[in-house]
Design a protein around this motif. Structure first.
Motif, PDB file in Angstrom:
ATOM      1  N   ASN A 172       0.718  -1.072   0.181  1.00 40.42           N
ATOM      2  CA  ASN A 172       0.136   0.124   0.085  1.00 40.42           C
ATOM      3  C   ASN A 172       0.863   1.133  -0.121  1.00 40.42           C
ATOM      4  O   ASN A 172       0.588   2.206  -0.709  1.00 40.42           O
ATOM      5  CB  ASN A 172      -0.895  -0.015   1.223  1.00 40.42           C
ATOM      6  N   GLU A 173       1.969   1.457   0.723  1.00 41.20           N
ATOM      7  CA  GLU A 173       2.709   2.489   0.792  1.00 41.20           C
ATOM      8  C   GLU A 173       3.621   2.569  -0.425  1.00 41.20           C
ATOM      9  O   GLU A 173       3.870   3.739  -0.942  1.00 41.20           O
ATOM     10  CB  GLU A 173       3.782   2.305   2.049  1.00 41.20           C
ATOM     11  N   ALA A 174       3.928   1.470  -1.042  1.00 41.22           N
ATOM     12  CA  ALA A 174       4.864   1.554  -2.108  1.00 41.22           C
ATOM     13  C   ALA A 174       4.358   2.109  -3.511  1.00 41.22           C
ATOM     14  O   ALA A 174       4.915   2.549  -4.377  1.00 41.22           O
ATOM     15  CB  ALA A 174       5.458   0.046  -2.643  1.00 41.22           C
ATOM     16  N   LYS A 175       2.903   2.516  -3.408  1.00 39.81           N
ATOM     17  CA  LYS A 175       2.299   3.035  -4.440  1.00 39.81           C
ATOM     18  C   LYS A 175       1.900   4.785  -4.331  1.00 39.81           C
ATOM     19  O   LYS A 175       1.743   5.206  -5.596  1.00 39.81           O
ATOM     20  CB  LYS A 175       0.528   2.740  -4.455  1.00 39.81           C
ATOM     21  N   LEU A 176       2.681   5.201  -3.259  1.00 37.84           N
ATOM     22  CA  LEU A 176       2.720   6.624  -2.989  1.00 37.84           C
ATOM     23  C   LEU A 176       3.620   7.363  -3.919  1.00 37.84           C
ATOM     24  O   LEU A 176       4.816   6.804  -4.378  1.00 37.84           O
ATOM     25  CB  LEU A 176       2.565   6.853  -1.733  1.00 37.84           C
ATOM     26  N   LYS A 177       3.529   8.631  -3.933  1.00 38.74           N
ATOM     27  CA  LYS A 177       4.402   9.568  -4.558  1.00 38.74           C
ATOM     28  C   LYS A 177       5.492   9.795  -3.980  1.00 38.74           C
ATOM     29  O   LYS A 177       5.562   9.345  -2.539  1.00 38.74           O
ATOM     30  CB  LYS A 177       3.705  10.758  -5.211  1.00 38.74           C
ATOM     31  N   PRO A 178       6.767  10.207  -4.603  1.00 40.17           N
ATOM     32  CA  PRO A 178       7.987  10.158  -3.888  1.00 40.17           C
ATOM     33  C   PRO A 178       8.101  10.820  -2.557  1.00 40.17           C
ATOM     34  O   PRO A 178       8.369  10.334  -1.436  1.00 40.17           O
ATOM     35  CB  PRO A 178       8.996  10.819  -4.815  1.00 40.17           C
ATOM     36  N   GLU A 219       2.422  -1.815  24.802  1.00 43.69           N
ATOM     37  CA  GLU A 219       1.062  -1.095  25.141  1.00 43.69           C
ATOM     38  C   GLU A 219       1.007   0.701  24.933  1.00 43.69           C
ATOM     39  O   GLU A 219       0.187   1.201  25.186  1.00 43.69           O
ATOM     40  CB  GLU A 219       0.644  -1.107  26.622  1.00 43.69           C
ATOM     41  N   ALA A 220       2.387   1.029  24.530  1.00 46.90           N
ATOM     42  CA  ALA A 220       2.461   2.477  24.189  1.00 46.90           C
ATOM     43  C   ALA A 220       1.641   3.068  23.300  1.00 46.90           C
ATOM     44  O   ALA A 220       1.226   2.346  22.573  1.00 46.90           O
ATOM     45  CB  ALA A 220       3.905   2.612  23.981  1.00 46.90           C
ATOM     46  N   LYS A 221       1.179   4.321  23.304  1.00 47.65           N
ATOM     47  CA  LYS A 221       0.688   4.975  22.290  1.00 47.65           C
ATOM     48  C   LYS A 221       1.504   5.623  21.324  1.00 47.65           C
ATOM     49  O   LYS A 221       2.338   6.424  22.076  1.00 47.65           O
ATOM     50  CB  LYS A 221      -0.661   5.802  23.036  1.00 47.65           C
ATOM     51  N   ILE A 222       1.301   5.614  20.171  1.00 44.41           N
ATOM     52  CA  ILE A 222       2.273   6.292  19.190  1.00 44.41           C
ATOM     53  C   ILE A 222       1.646   7.373  18.653  1.00 44.41           C
ATOM     54  O   ILE A 222       0.407   7.499  18.158  1.00 44.41           O
ATOM     55  CB  ILE A 222       2.635   5.214  18.048  1.00 44.41           C
ATOM     56  N   HIS A 223       2.141   8.488  18.827  1.00 38.77           N
ATOM     57  CA  HIS A 223       1.770   9.780  18.134  1.00 38.77           C
ATOM     58  C   HIS A 223       2.636  10.011  16.831  1.00 38.77           C
ATOM     59  O   HIS A 223       3.762   9.979  17.122  1.00 38.77           O
ATOM     60  CB  HIS A 223       1.668  11.092  19.013  1.00 38.77           C
ATOM     61  N   LEU A 224       2.227  10.486  15.851  1.00 39.03           N
ATOM     62  CA  LEU A 224       2.850  10.687  14.765  1.00 39.03           C
ATOM     63  C   LEU A 224       2.219  11.826  13.909  1.00 39.03           C
ATOM     64  O   LEU A 224       1.249  12.072  13.852  1.00 39.03           O
ATOM     65  CB  LEU A 224       2.732   9.597  13.675  1.00 39.03           C
ATOM     66  N   THR A 225       3.511  12.788  13.461  1.00 39.37           N
ATOM     67  CA  THR A 225       3.247  13.794  12.493  1.00 39.37           C
ATOM     68  C   THR A 225       4.073  13.679  11.215  1.00 39.37           C
ATOM     69  O   THR A 225       5.248  13.439  11.585  1.00 39.37           O
ATOM     70  CB  THR A 225       3.129  15.211  13.243  1.00 39.37           C
ATOM     71  N   LEU A 226       3.478  14.082  10.380  1.00 38.02           N
ATOM     72  CA  LEU A 226       4.380  14.221   9.022  1.00 38.02           C
ATOM     73  C   LEU A 226       4.160  15.433   8.408  1.00 38.02           C
ATOM     74  O   LEU A 226       3.481  16.105   8.471  1.00 38.02           O
ATOM     75  CB  LEU A 226       3.904  13.081   8.100  1.00 38.02           C
ATOM     76  N   SER A 227       5.443  15.760   7.478  1.00 42.76           N
ATOM     77  CA  SER A 227       5.556  17.097   6.777  1.00 42.76           C
ATOM     78  C   SER A 227       6.148  16.777   5.553  1.00 42.76           C
ATOM     79  O   SER A 227       7.090  15.989   5.724  1.00 42.76           O
ATOM     80  CB  SER A 227       5.677  18.137   7.680  1.00 42.76           C
ATOM     81  N   ARG A 250      -5.279  12.228   9.177  1.00 38.94           N
ATOM     82  CA  ARG A 250      -4.307  12.133  10.132  1.00 38.94           C
ATOM     83  C   ARG A 250      -3.487  10.742  10.018  1.00 38.94           C
ATOM     84  O   ARG A 250      -3.895   9.727   9.948  1.00 38.94           O
ATOM     85  CB  ARG A 250      -4.811  12.221  11.646  1.00 38.94           C
ATOM     86  N   PRO A 251      -2.086  10.999  10.018  1.00 39.90           N
ATOM     87  CA  PRO A 251      -1.330   9.664   9.660  1.00 39.90           C
ATOM     88  C   PRO A 251      -1.351   9.091  11.077  1.00 39.90           C
ATOM     89  O   PRO A 251      -1.497   9.649  12.291  1.00 39.90           O
ATOM     90  CB  PRO A 251       0.119  10.257   9.503  1.00 39.90           C
ATOM     91  N   PHE A 252      -0.987   7.716  11.184  1.00 41.95           N
ATOM     92  CA  PHE A 252      -1.039   6.913  12.442  1.00 41.95           C
ATOM     93  C   PHE A 252      -0.317   5.699  11.836  1.00 41.95           C
ATOM     94  O   PHE A 252      -0.150   5.153  10.518  1.00 41.95           O
ATOM     95  CB  PHE A 252      -2.528   6.509  13.093  1.00 41.95           C
ATOM     96  N   PHE A 253       0.390   4.809  12.715  1.00 38.77           N
ATOM     97  CA  PHE A 253       0.924   3.521  12.562  1.00 38.77           C
ATOM     98  C   PHE A 253       0.003   2.508  12.858  1.00 38.77           C
ATOM     99  O   PHE A 253      -0.711   2.186  13.801  1.00 38.77           O
ATOM    100  CB  PHE A 253       2.065   3.432  13.304  1.00 38.77           C
ATOM    101  N   SER A 254       0.157   1.555  11.593  1.00 45.43           N
ATOM    102  CA  SER A 254      -0.508   0.377  12.038  1.00 45.43           C
ATOM    103  C   SER A 254       0.693  -0.768  12.240  1.00 45.43           C
ATOM    104  O   SER A 254       1.593  -0.964  11.415  1.00 45.43           O
ATOM    105  CB  SER A 254      -1.239  -0.025  10.820  1.00 45.43           C
ATOM    106  N   VAL A 298       2.625   3.236   7.987  1.00 43.42           N
ATOM    107  CA  VAL A 298       1.885   4.468   8.026  1.00 43.42           C
ATOM    108  C   VAL A 298       0.323   4.395   7.115  1.00 43.42           C
ATOM    109  O   VAL A 298       0.404   4.353   6.075  1.00 43.42           O
ATOM    110  CB  VAL A 298       2.638   5.615   7.631  1.00 43.42           C
ATOM    111  N   GLN A 299      -0.420   4.641   7.816  1.00 48.27           N
ATOM    112  CA  GLN A 299      -1.988   4.848   7.212  1.00 48.27           C
ATOM    113  C   GLN A 299      -2.520   6.240   7.621  1.00 48.27           C
ATOM    114  O   GLN A 299      -1.822   7.137   8.628  1.00 48.27           O
ATOM    115  CB  GLN A 299      -2.867   3.821   7.947  1.00 48.27           C
ATOM    116  N   LYS A 300      -3.549   6.627   7.115  1.00 44.88           N
ATOM    117  CA  LYS A 300      -4.250   7.790   7.319  1.00 44.88           C
ATOM    118  C   LYS A 300      -5.623   7.747   7.985  1.00 44.88           C
ATOM    119  O   LYS A 300      -6.273   6.524   7.528  1.00 44.88           O
ATOM    120  CB  LYS A 300      -4.350   8.594   6.373  1.00 44.88           C
TER     121      LYS A 300
END
Length: 116
Positions: free
Chosen positions: A35-41, A93-101, A78-82, A71-73
């Protein structure tokens, strides 16, 4: 009150990352899920930065597999990790917070791990 258990940041030059992908065709399959490999650079560079930032937030434990963090949305974009496998075991059990730019030829990601 929960506490922060790890932080990580990474930046990637989008042009250099694109050159790496072109020079090393197996890189896409090695680092990204189908799924990720299909995205733009620019989006790929941001996801690479996200995976690096996550590894840093975890203290770079041995045995992490790139495909175990996708990484999904969510519905609002909003991005998040699966996570699965090796990454799920490291995160626990940690919660992951993610931001991309990505802007000005640079992709960046910031990860914060919070007690679950």
């Amino acid at each position: 009150m929960s506490s922060i258990i790890g932080i990580g940041i990474d930046v990637v030059a989008i042009d250099r990352f694109q050159e790496s992908i072109e020079r090393t065709p197996g890189l896409l399959a090695r680092v990204f899920t189908p799924n990720e490999a299909k995205l733009k650079p620019s989006s790929l560079a941001a996801r690479f930065a996200a995976k690096e930032a996550l590894a840093k937030a975890l203290g770079v434990p041995a045995g992490l597999q790139w495909h175990d963090a996708e990484v999904q949305k969510d519905g609002s974009g909003r991005p998040f990790f699966s996570v699965s496998g090796s990454v799920a075991a490291a995160v626990g059990e940690a919660k992951i917070h993610l931001t991309l730019s990505h802007d000005g030829g640079i992709a960046s990601a910031f990860v914060l791990l919070e007690e679950g």
